[in-house]
Design a protein around this motif. Structure first.
Motif, short mmCIF file in Angstrom:
data_model
loop_
_atom_site.label_atom_id
_atom_site.label_comp_id
_atom_site.label_asym_id
_atom_site.label_seq_id
_atom_site.Cartn_x
_atom_site.Cartn_y
_atom_site.Cartn_z
N ALA A 89 -15.82 25.08 -24.24
CA ALA A 89 -15.67 24.52 -25.58
C ALA A 89 -15.81 25.63 -26.61
O ALA A 89 -16.63 26.53 -26.47
CB ALA A 89 -16.73 23.44 -25.82
N TRP A 90 -14.95 25.58 -27.64
CA TRP A 90 -14.96 26.55 -28.73
C TRP A 90 -14.96 25.81 -30.06
O TRP A 90 -14.45 24.70 -30.14
CB TRP A 90 -13.67 27.39 -28.74
N SER A 91 -15.42 26.48 -31.11
CA SER A 91 -15.12 25.97 -32.45
C SER A 91 -13.71 26.45 -32.77
O SER A 91 -13.32 27.55 -32.36
CB SER A 91 -16.12 26.49 -33.48
N PRO A 92 -12.89 25.65 -33.46
CA PRO A 92 -11.52 26.08 -33.76
C PRO A 92 -11.49 27.43 -34.48
O PRO A 92 -10.63 28.28 -34.18
CB PRO A 92 -10.99 24.96 -34.66
N ALA A 93 -12.42 27.66 -35.39
CA ALA A 93 -12.43 28.91 -36.15
C ALA A 93 -12.68 30.11 -35.23
O ALA A 93 -12.01 31.15 -35.34
CB ALA A 93 -13.49 28.85 -37.25
N ALA A 94 -13.63 29.99 -34.32
CA ALA A 94 -13.95 31.09 -33.40
C ALA A 94 -12.77 31.36 -32.48
O ALA A 94 -12.45 32.52 -32.18
CB ALA A 94 -15.20 30.76 -32.60
N LEU A 95 -12.10 30.28 -32.04
CA LEU A 95 -10.93 30.44 -31.16
C LEU A 95 -9.81 31.16 -31.92
O LEU A 95 -9.17 32.08 -31.38
CB LEU A 95 -10.45 29.09 -30.65
N ALA A 96 -9.59 30.72 -33.15
CA ALA A 96 -8.52 31.31 -33.97
C ALA A 96 -8.75 32.82 -34.12
O ALA A 96 -7.80 33.61 -34.09
CB ALA A 96 -8.46 30.64 -35.33
N GLU A 97 -10.00 33.21 -34.24
CA GLU A 97 -10.33 34.62 -34.43
C GLU A 97 -10.17 35.40 -33.12
O GLU A 97 -9.78 36.57 -33.13
CB GLU A 97 -11.78 34.71 -34.91
N ALA A 98 -10.47 34.73 -31.99
CA ALA A 98 -10.48 35.43 -30.70
C ALA A 98 -9.07 35.66 -30.14
O ALA A 98 -8.84 36.62 -29.40
CB ALA A 98 -11.31 34.62 -29.70
N ILE A 112 -7.60 21.28 -25.99
CA ILE A 112 -7.81 19.83 -25.95
C ILE A 112 -8.95 19.46 -26.88
O ILE A 112 -10.00 20.11 -26.89
CB ILE A 112 -8.12 19.39 -24.49
N ASP A 113 -8.74 18.42 -27.68
CA ASP A 113 -9.76 17.96 -28.62
C ASP A 113 -11.05 17.62 -27.88
O ASP A 113 -11.05 16.81 -26.95
CB ASP A 113 -9.24 16.73 -29.37
N ALA A 114 -12.16 18.26 -28.28
CA ALA A 114 -13.46 18.00 -27.64
C ALA A 114 -14.35 17.17 -28.55
O ALA A 114 -15.51 16.93 -28.24
CB ALA A 114 -14.15 19.32 -27.28
N ARG A 115 -13.82 16.71 -29.72
CA ARG A 115 -14.60 15.97 -30.73
C ARG A 115 -15.75 16.85 -31.22
O ARG A 115 -15.88 17.99 -30.81
CB ARG A 115 -15.09 14.64 -30.16
N ARG A 116 -16.57 16.28 -32.11
CA ARG A 116 -17.68 17.04 -32.71
C ARG A 116 -17.25 18.39 -33.27
O ARG A 116 -17.98 19.38 -33.21
CB ARG A 116 -18.79 17.31 -31.69
N GLY A 117 -16.01 18.47 -33.74
CA GLY A 117 -15.55 19.70 -34.36
C GLY A 117 -15.27 20.83 -33.39
O GLY A 117 -15.19 21.99 -33.80
N GLU A 118 -15.11 20.52 -32.10
CA GLU A 118 -14.83 21.57 -31.11
C GLU A 118 -13.57 21.26 -30.32
O GLU A 118 -13.05 20.14 -30.37
CB GLU A 118 -16.02 21.72 -30.15
N VAL A 119 -13.10 22.27 -29.59
CA VAL A 119 -11.95 22.10 -28.69
C VAL A 119 -12.29 22.70 -27.32
O VAL A 119 -13.03 23.68 -27.24
CB VAL A 119 -10.68 22.78 -29.25
N PHE A 120 -11.76 22.08 -26.27
CA PHE A 120 -11.86 22.66 -24.93
C PHE A 120 -10.63 23.54 -24.73
O PHE A 120 -9.51 23.13 -25.03
CB PHE A 120 -11.88 21.56 -23.86
N VAL A 121 -10.85 24.74 -24.20
CA VAL A 121 -9.77 25.74 -24.21
C VAL A 121 -9.56 26.37 -22.83
O VAL A 121 -10.52 26.74 -22.15
CB VAL A 121 -10.10 26.87 -25.22
N ALA A 140 -4.88 21.53 -30.50
CA ALA A 140 -4.07 22.47 -31.28
C ALA A 140 -3.44 21.75 -32.47
O ALA A 140 -3.40 22.27 -33.58
CB ALA A 140 -2.98 23.08 -30.39
N LEU A 141 -2.97 20.54 -32.22
CA LEU A 141 -2.34 19.75 -33.27
C LEU A 141 -3.37 19.34 -34.33
O LEU A 141 -3.12 19.44 -35.53
CB LEU A 141 -1.72 18.50 -32.63
N ARG A 142 -4.55 18.93 -33.88
CA ARG A 142 -5.57 18.45 -34.81
C ARG A 142 -6.02 19.57 -35.76
O ARG A 142 -6.26 19.33 -36.94
CB ARG A 142 -6.76 17.90 -34.04
N TYR A 143 -6.16 20.78 -35.22
CA TYR A 143 -6.67 21.90 -36.04
C TYR A 143 -5.55 22.90 -36.36
O TYR A 143 -5.79 24.09 -36.51
CB TYR A 143 -7.84 22.59 -35.32
N ARG A 144 -4.30 22.40 -36.47
CA ARG A 144 -3.16 23.31 -36.63
C ARG A 144 -3.28 24.18 -37.87
O ARG A 144 -2.84 25.33 -37.86
CB ARG A 144 -1.84 22.55 -36.61
N GLU A 145 -3.90 23.63 -38.93
CA GLU A 145 -4.00 24.46 -40.15
C GLU A 145 -4.89 25.67 -39.93
O GLU A 145 -4.57 26.77 -40.38
CB GLU A 145 -4.50 23.61 -41.31
#
Lengths: 204, 335
Positions: free
Chosen positions: A129-138, A111-120, A150-155
């Motif tokens: 809360a995670w940064s999308p990059a850290a989540l993608a790696e984990a 879920i979009d958490a704004r400020r460049g983060e997501v709630f997971v 997920a949609l916002r940071y799909r790339e």
């Protein structure tokens, strides 16, 4: 038993009515900042389409977040006052349930958490809360991620080999899903997952 | 009989009002919660409102000995104020109204403060001149009827209550600042630490409090108080400058408008020194001065219920679309 569920934690405000495991009606509005103005109209529309009155409900359920802090409060304040005014019980269900219900087992709610983060919400991990990059790696490659985050940071996620479904409908919060999940609901406590930005200048 | 809800800043409030009679007035103050931050933190306030609004409404109904089914309408502050805080009260009020089949009355917070003068046996009737001095606003208002007022003058920068809060912080006192400064000033002598009276002798009816706050900061930096007595004198001098400015602008507004009645409302109206100066003004001039009762100076829902009596109730489905707004839209009147 007829259940009304509402959720305004994300940019989608929604209300649904279910009965005996079937969603009878769901109304939603994708309009950031409009939740307070819209939510009761969605409730009224869903009740009307389900041919039910407030008095006939047996439970009022609410998505407790995570998401927008203000949105979480609009939903809980609305549901709690509706429940008090009609003497109905109230149940809180995490908004992740409205994102993940009916998705593939092992899917991760983002879920979009704004400020460049997501709630997971991910299997085996605490909600946070995670940064999308850290989540993608984990997450392991081929993991399915769903939700407005997920949609916002799909790339970012697709670049890491995660699966982000193309169908936008698979990323929205479903109040119907919340209504179905509500029987297992708890007290409607907000799920903020982040502290206020406040610095104490004086010791408590 | 109206159930009123107010959550515009840091007090969670509910009241039951029947005409000019207040059947219940519950105020859950968050002052202790915000003290360690030295002021109101909007997100902290909003979270607390959500926890308190239901219990506070139940307490008000219980105090009044009525049920939600027995009230004729629900009223709520829709603005101005902290938007996240307002939305808790507005969302709850809309759902109470919709759930109980009652109309909803949307009330402006500033109208609420003015309407605190319409409560109880000493109510005054428009037209009158009103000084509204709180933590968020300092306004001189021409009140022409129970629901209509125009701005004659306003603070160009800080509100008077804000000046007390900021001054208290500079003096190392707690939040809220008005109470702390008044208590310390009681042991001091204003004449031993004088400050320039803001806007003294200036044309018009506007006010300003950022200069006196800066003067306090400069004075404390240049000459830190050597003793408790010294500090009390500074507090007394600072309070006197704020109060003198409010009273002299009020007197000027009286002369310019010809009003024979004055109402004074808002959190700063609870200040003892201001109340004493206003009593002296009434004695000296023969003008009727009505200061809001202490219970209705700070934010409360009784005043919202009082204002609601003079507004149009919104029935279903119009009530569904009611929303909150953060900023005041004020009508100005030039003299």
């Amino acid at each position: 038993m007829p259940v009304l569920a509402i959720d305004t934690a994300t940019n989608r405000a929604c209300a649904a009515v279910s009965d005996r495991g079937v969603v009878l009606a769901e109304h939603a509005l994708d309009a950031p900042g409009e939740a307070a103005r819209a939510v009761l109209g969605l409730v009224d529309g869903a009740l009307h389409d389900a041919a039910l009155t407030l008095a006939e409900l047996e439970l009022i359920a609410v998505g407790t977040g995570p998401g927008s802090f203000t949105g979480i409060r609009i939903g809980i304040a609305t549901a709690a006052a509706l429940a008090a005014a009609t003497s109905k019980p109230i149940a809180g269900v995490t908004t992740f349930a409205g994102v993940l219900h009916g998705r593939d087992v092992g899917s991760v709610g983002v879920i979009d958490a704004r400020r460049g983060e997501v709630f997971v919400r991910a299997p085996g991990r605490a909600d946070r809360a995670w940064s999308p990059a850290a989540l993608a790696e984990a997450l392991a490659p081929h993991t399915v991620v769903v939700g407005d985050g997920a949609l916002r940071y799909r790339e970012v996620f697709r670049a890491a080999g995660l699966v982000v479904p193309d169908d936008a409908a698979r990323h929205v919060v479903s109040a119907g899903a919340l209504a179905l999940a509500a029987l297992a609901g708890a007290a409607p406590t907000p799920t903020y997952l982040r502290d206020p930005d406040a610095i104490a200048t004086v010791p408590a | 009989m109206i159930l009123a809800i107010e959550t515009s800043c840091d007090e969670t409030c509910a009241a039951v009002v029947d005409g000019t009679a207040v059947l219940a007035n519950v105020v859950a103050s968050q002052a202790l919660l915000h003290r360690r931050f030295g002021g109101v933190v909007p997100e902290v306030a909003s979270r607390r409102h959500l926890e308190l609004v239901g219990p506070v409404v139940q307490a008000a109904l219980a105090d009044a000995g009525v049920t939600l089914a027995e009230v004729t309408a629900v009223a709520v502050t829709v603005g101005p104020g902290l938007i996240g805080a307002l939305l808790v009260g507005v969302s709850a009020a809309k759902a109470y109204a919709y759930g109980a089949g009652k109309p909803l009355i949307a009330v402006d917070h500033l109208h609420g403060h003015v309407a605190s003068l319409f409560l109880g046996p000493d109510a005054i009737e428009p037209p009158f001149l009103c000084l509204l001095a709180s933590g968020g606003h300092t306004l001189l208002l021409d009140v022409s009827d129970h629901r209509t007022f125009h701005v004659l003058g306003r603070s160009l920068d800080d509100a008077a209550g804000e000046a007390f809060d900021k001054g208290a912080r500079l003096l190392g006192l707690g939040y809220p600042g008005g109470v702390a400064i008044e208590a310390l000033a009681r042991n001091g002598r204003a004449t031993r630490a004088t400050f320039t009276i803001p806007m003294a002798g200036r044309d018009g009816l506007d006010l300003s409090f950022s200069g006196v706050k800066t003067a306090l900061a400069t004075r404390l930096a240049a000459r830190p108080p050597a003793s408790d007595d010294d500090r009390a004198d500074v507090a007394a001098g600072y309070q006197e400058a704020i109060v003198e400015s409010l009273v002299s602008r009020l007197e000027r507004a009286l002369k310019m408008t010809g009003h024979q009645r004055v109402g004074v409302v808002g959190g700063v109206a609870a200040n003892g020194r201001l109340r004493a100066r206003l009593a002296a003004l009434a004695e000296r001039s023969g003008i009727t001065v009505r200061v809001a009762p202490l219970a209705y100076c700070g934010d409360n829902a009784a005043m919202i219920g009082s204002a609601a009596r003079f507004l149009e109730p919104q029935p279903f489905p119009a009530l569904l679309a009611i929303d909150a707004y953060p900023r005041a839209t004020l009508k100005v009147k030039s003299l």
